[in-house]
Design an enzyme around this catalytic site. Structure first.
Site, PDB file in Angstrom:
ATOM      1  N   ILE A 126       0.682  -1.200   0.327  1.00  0.00           N
ATOM      2  CA  ILE A 126      -0.096  -0.304   0.159  1.00  0.00           C
ATOM      3  C   ILE A 126       0.783   1.340  -0.055  1.00  0.00           C
ATOM      4  O   ILE A 126       0.370   2.341  -0.699  1.00  0.00           O
ATOM      5  CB  ILE A 126      -1.029   0.118   1.423  1.00  0.00           C
ATOM      6  CG1 ILE A 126      -2.230  -1.024   0.794  1.00  0.00           C
ATOM      7  CG2 ILE A 126      -1.402   1.471   1.901  1.00  0.00           C
ATOM      8  CD1 ILE A 126      -3.019  -0.853   2.179  1.00  0.00           C
ATOM      9  N   VAL A 129       2.066   1.615  -3.160  1.00  0.00           N
ATOM     10  CA  VAL A 129       1.586   2.042  -5.092  1.00  0.00           C
ATOM     11  C   VAL A 129       1.017   3.761  -4.198  1.00  0.00           C
ATOM     12  O   VAL A 129       1.255   4.261  -5.217  1.00  0.00           O
ATOM     13  CB  VAL A 129      -0.023   1.188  -4.381  1.00  0.00           C
ATOM     14  CG1 VAL A 129      -0.953   1.171  -5.778  1.00  0.00           C
ATOM     15  CG2 VAL A 129       0.353  -0.138  -5.334  1.00  0.00           C
ATOM     16  N   GLU A 130       1.335   3.938  -3.215  1.00  0.00           N
ATOM     17  CA  GLU A 130       0.584   5.588  -3.026  1.00  0.00           C
ATOM     18  C   GLU A 130       1.801   6.889  -2.978  1.00  0.00           C
ATOM     19  O   GLU A 130       1.493   7.023  -4.038  1.00  0.00           O
ATOM     20  CB  GLU A 130       0.154   5.468  -1.381  1.00  0.00           C
ATOM     21  CG  GLU A 130      -0.803   5.139  -0.703  1.00  0.00           C
ATOM     22  CD  GLU A 130      -2.090   5.687  -1.671  1.00  0.00           C
ATOM     23  OE1 GLU A 130      -2.528   6.405  -1.172  1.00  0.00           O
ATOM     24  OE2 GLU A 130      -3.109   4.664  -1.455  1.00  0.00           O
ATOM     25  N   THR A 131       3.185   6.029  -2.663  1.00  0.00           N
ATOM     26  CA  THR A 131       4.079   6.951  -2.951  1.00  0.00           C
ATOM     27  C   THR A 131       5.191   6.706  -2.577  1.00  0.00           C
ATOM     28  O   THR A 131       6.597   7.138  -2.687  1.00  0.00           O
ATOM     29  CB  THR A 131       4.045   7.890  -1.496  1.00  0.00           C
ATOM     30  OG1 THR A 131       4.550   6.996  -0.356  1.00  0.00           O
ATOM     31  CG2 THR A 131       2.392   8.630  -0.815  1.00  0.00           C
ATOM     32  N   TYR A 316      -6.928  -0.920  -8.234  1.00  0.00           N
ATOM     33  CA  TYR A 316      -6.071  -0.536  -7.339  1.00  0.00           C
ATOM     34  C   TYR A 316      -6.565  -1.317  -6.519  1.00  0.00           C
ATOM     35  O   TYR A 316      -4.945  -1.958  -5.420  1.00  0.00           O
ATOM     36  CB  TYR A 316      -6.472   1.193  -6.186  1.00  0.00           C
ATOM     37  CG  TYR A 316      -5.347   1.547  -4.946  1.00  0.00           C
ATOM     38  CD1 TYR A 316      -4.463   1.923  -5.260  1.00  0.00           C
ATOM     39  CD2 TYR A 316      -6.491   0.609  -3.630  1.00  0.00           C
ATOM     40  CE1 TYR A 316      -3.839   2.277  -3.991  1.00  0.00           C
ATOM     41  CE2 TYR A 316      -5.487   0.864  -2.530  1.00  0.00           C
ATOM     42  CZ  TYR A 316      -4.578   2.094  -3.184  1.00  0.00           C
ATOM     43  OH  TYR A 316      -4.090   2.592  -2.181  1.00  0.00           O
TER      44      TYR A 316
END
Length: 333
Positions: A126, A129-131, A316
Site C-alpha cells: 500500500i 502504490v501510494e507514494t 487499485y
C-alpha cells in the site's frame, strides 16, 4: 542612420500590444470569499478556533486552478484498461524498492503485523502504490488544495469542506502550521497518503514520540496503514483473492452485485466459474478488463474489499495485492 541595439529594443517594446504587457490580475484570496468567512466563524463557534487567525491564514492562499484541473474527470473518458494500469505499480523498480523498504523497517512491520493482523507485504505494498515508499508525497499546500475543492468545486464541496475542517483540527492537535503542510492535489498527507479525517480516526503514534507524523515517521505510517485495514475489517490469516476461469460470459448480476463479497463461491462453481476458492466462502466477481483483450477474472474475499476502503477501485486493490505477492515471493528468507 544606424540604430543602437538598445534603441531597437525600446522601439520593439513600445510596439507590443498593451494586452501583452499588462499584468494578469491575481485571484482574490480565500479570506475575501463570504463562504470562507462564514466557515471560519462556524469553526470558531463549534471548535474554539480564532476566526480572525483562520482568516489571516486564508488570506495567504488563493484558488488553485491546477487542483481543479486534476480533480475533474477527463472530458473524453478513456476505457478501463488493466493492461495499462497494472505496469504502473507492478514493475521491477517498485518491487525492488519494496524489498528494501521491508528490510529497512522489518521490526516495525513485524510489530504492526502482530498487533493488527495485517501481513507485512500488504502494508509495504500500500505504501509502495501510494507514494513509492515515501518518495512522492505531493507538493501542494494542503490548506490551499482543500480550500480550493471545498469552495470552488461544487460536485464534492461537502466532502472537502469536512476534510478542510478535519485538517485544521489536525494541525492544531499536532501543533502544525497549516500553511506549511504539503500533500496531494486532493489533500492527502504523508507517506501513506491519508486524508485528514482518516488520519484523525485511524492514524497511530507507532514510534512512541507522543505525536502522529505521517510525513516524517515511517513507523507511524506503517502502524497507521495496518490499523486502517484492521479497523475496516481485515481478517488475519485469510486470503485476498484467487483467479477464476469462466465458461462463457458472466451473468451481469454477478458484476452488478458489486465489490463487497455477497456471492456464493459454491454457486458460482456450479454455474461455470472455476476457481480454488473455499466453497463455503462469500466472494465478489472481479473483472479486470482491457480493450481488445480477454477480461481477467478473480474472486475477491473480504480482505480484497477491505483494501478497496483505501481506494475504491478494483484495479487499485488488485495492484496492491499483486505487488504484495511479488514482494513477498522475492523477499530473501
Amino acid at each position: 542612420m544606424k540604430l543602437s541595439a538598445r534603441r531597437l529594443l525600446a522601439l520593439a517594446l513600445t510596439a507590443l500590444p498593451l494586452t501583452l504587457t499588462a499584468a494578469t490580475p491575481a485571484s482574490p484570496s480565500f479570506a475575501e470569499d463570504a463562504a470562507v468567512v462564514a466557515f471560519a466563524r462556524d469553526l470558531e463557534q463549534r471548535h474554539g478556533f480564532n476566526a480572525d487567525t483562520l482568516l489571516g491564514q486564508f488570506a495567504q492562499i488563493r484558488p488553485n486552478a491546477k487542483v481543479i484541473q486534476l480533480i475533474k474527470p477527463p472530458s473524453t473518458p478513456t476505457q478501463r484498461s488493466w493492461e495499462r494500469y497494472r505496469p504502473r505499480f507492478l514493475n521491477d523498480r517498485r518491487i525492488d524498492h519494496g524489498i528494501r523498504f521491508w528490510q529497512e523497517n522489518r521490526a516495525a512491520l513485524l510489530r504492526a503485523s502482530t498487533l493488527y493482523g495485517v501481513p507485512p507485504e500488504v502494508i509495504v505494498a500500500i505504501i509502495g502504490v501510494e507514494t513509492e515508499y515515501g518518495r512522492n508525497t505531493g507538493g501542494f499546500r494542503v490548506l490551499e488544495a482543500l480550500a480550493t475543492l471545498a469552495f470552488n468545486y461544487p460536485p464534492r464541496a461537502d466532502f472537502f469542506r469536512t476534510e478542510l475542517e478535519q485538517f485544521l483540527i489536525l494541525s492544531r492537535e499536532n501543533q502544525l502550521d497549516p500553511l506549511a503542510v504539503k500533500g496531494s492535489f486532493a489533500g492527502a498527507i504523508g507517506i501513506p497518503q491519508f486524508m485528514p479525517g482518516s488520519q484523525r480516526r485511524y492514524a497511530v503514534d507507532f514510534d512512541g514520540d507522543q505525536r502522529v507524523d505521517l510525513s516524517g515517521s515511517v513507523e507511524d505510517a506503517i502502524g497507521s496503514v495496518a490499523r486502517f485495514l484492521e479497523q475496516h475489517g481485515w481478517q488475519a490469516g485469510q486470503p485476498v483473492a484467487v483467479p477464476a476461469q469462466l465458461a462463457g460470459q458472466p451473468d451481469p448480476a454477478w458484476l452488478e452485485a458489486g465489490i463487497r463479497p455477497t456471492l456464493s463461491a459454491a454457486a458460482l462453481q456450479q454455474q461455470g466459474v472455476a476457481s480454488t476458492a473455499d466453497q463455503q466462502a462469500k466472494v465478489a466477481l472481479i473483472d479486470l478488463a482491457s480493450p481488445g483483450k480477454e477480461t481477467e477474472y478473480w474472486l475477491g474475499y473480504d480482505n480484497f474489499y477491505v483494501i478497496t476502503r483505501y481506494n475504491r477501485s478494483s484495479f487499485y486493490a488488485m495492484s496492491v495485492f499483486q505487488l504484495a505477492e511479488a514482494i513477498r515471493e522475492r523477499m530473501p528468507r
